[in-house]
Structures are given as structure tokens and as C-alpha cells.
Scaffold this motif. Sequence first.
Motif, PDB file in Angstrom:
ATOM      1  N   GLY A  23      26.469  28.501-122.936  1.00 57.21           N
ATOM      2  CA  GLY A  23      27.680  28.212-121.854  1.00 57.21           C
ATOM      3  C   GLY A  23      27.742  26.755-121.606  1.00 57.21           C
ATOM      4  N   ILE A 135      27.430  37.649-122.846  1.00 58.58           N
ATOM      5  CA  ILE A 135      28.536  37.506-123.688  1.00 58.58           C
ATOM      6  C   ILE A 135      28.688  39.002-124.537  1.00 58.58           C
ATOM      7  CG2 ILE A 135      29.598  36.550-125.827  1.00 58.58           C
ATOM      8  CD1 ILE A 135      30.240  34.833-123.386  1.00 58.58           C
ATOM      9  N   TRP A 140      32.448  38.267-122.189  1.00 54.85           N
ATOM     10  CA  TRP A 140      32.711  37.154-121.112  1.00 54.85           C
ATOM     11  C   TRP A 140      31.694  36.832-120.321  1.00 54.85           C
ATOM     12  CZ3 TRP A 140      33.004  37.349-116.049  1.00 54.85           C
ATOM     13  CH2 TRP A 140      33.408  38.607-115.473  1.00 54.85           C
ATOM     14  N   ASP A 141      31.680  35.569-119.953  1.00 50.44           N
ATOM     15  CA  ASP A 141      30.597  35.128-118.941  1.00 50.44           C
ATOM     16  C   ASP A 141      30.898  34.003-118.188  1.00 50.44           C
ATOM     17  OD1 ASP A 141      28.334  35.334-117.375  1.00 50.44           O
ATOM     18  OD2 ASP A 141      27.027  33.874-118.735  1.00 50.44           O
ATOM     19  N   ARG A 152      39.700  33.648-118.253  1.00 51.88           N
ATOM     20  CA  ARG A 152      38.698  33.637-119.270  1.00 51.88           C
ATOM     21  C   ARG A 152      39.113  33.748-120.464  1.00 51.88           C
ATOM     22  NH1 ARG A 152      38.392  38.831-119.379  1.00 51.88           N
ATOM     23  NH2 ARG A 152      37.836  40.020-117.613  1.00 51.88           N
TER      24      ARG A 152
END
Length: 152
Positions: A23, A135, A140-141, A152
Amino acid sequence: MDRVWLFYAIQIAASGYAFLRGGAPERLTALALLLAAASTGMVQRDTPVLFAGLEVGVMIIDLILLAVMITITLHADRFWPAWVTALHALGTGAHLARAISPDVIRLVYAVLSAVWSYPIVLLLVIGTVRHSQRIRARGWDLDWSHQDPTTR
């Protein structure tokens, strides 16, 4: 000098992995570590005897990297940057020790300022792996603490 090239290879591989799978905190850390390693290599290239005195150029690079890592740590929605920052602060502290006491043995100064680089790169890889796992697990993260999870 072979250990330096080995470290560069490890750093490039870890950073490449972070750029591909990480990320924003992982990518920013990877970029910062690459720039710091390259800058340190350029600063040390013209020095005939390394760590004989205070390495001012390396110290400045380390202080800039420390400021970047503190900023990432304060804003990232991750815990691993705190460990990276703490380890890098230990390495940066070696410059302070040398500045306060020029009697610090050259080898000790060199080792204390550089030994933390390897676990830092390992933490970058671990952080990237954990991000990828989150993820895959939930799709998601969050990258930053102040990020709204609904966007997000």
C-alpha cells in the motif's frame, strides 16, 4: 565491498516487492529506503577512509530518513513502521555517540550505524506481506489512519 552490493540487491528486491504489492506506506518507505541507500553510496564514494571520523553526510541522510519514517509512522494505519523508525533511530544514534565521544572505535561506529538496515528491509517485506494478506482476506486495507474506510 561485496556486502554493500549484497545489501543493495536485497534492498532493491524488497522495494520492488513493496512497489508491486504494498500500500502507500509500504511504497513510500521503499522509496525512502532506496533514496537513502543510493544517497549514502554517493556520499561515501569519495571518502578514502570510512567511519574514521563523524560521517556528516551519512548522518544528514539518516536524519532526513528518520524524519520521513516518523511522518510515515504517525500517519500510517500500520504498526510495522514504528519498528522501522525505532531501528533506524538506533542507527542514527550511532552518529550522536560518535559526535559526543570521538573515541568510539571505528568498527563499532560503522556496525552500529549500518546493522539495523537488514532488519529494516525485513520489516518492509513483512509489512508488505501482511498488507497483501489483508487485501486478499477482506478486499481492502486502509493505508492512513485518517482515511475514511467508506471511501476505499
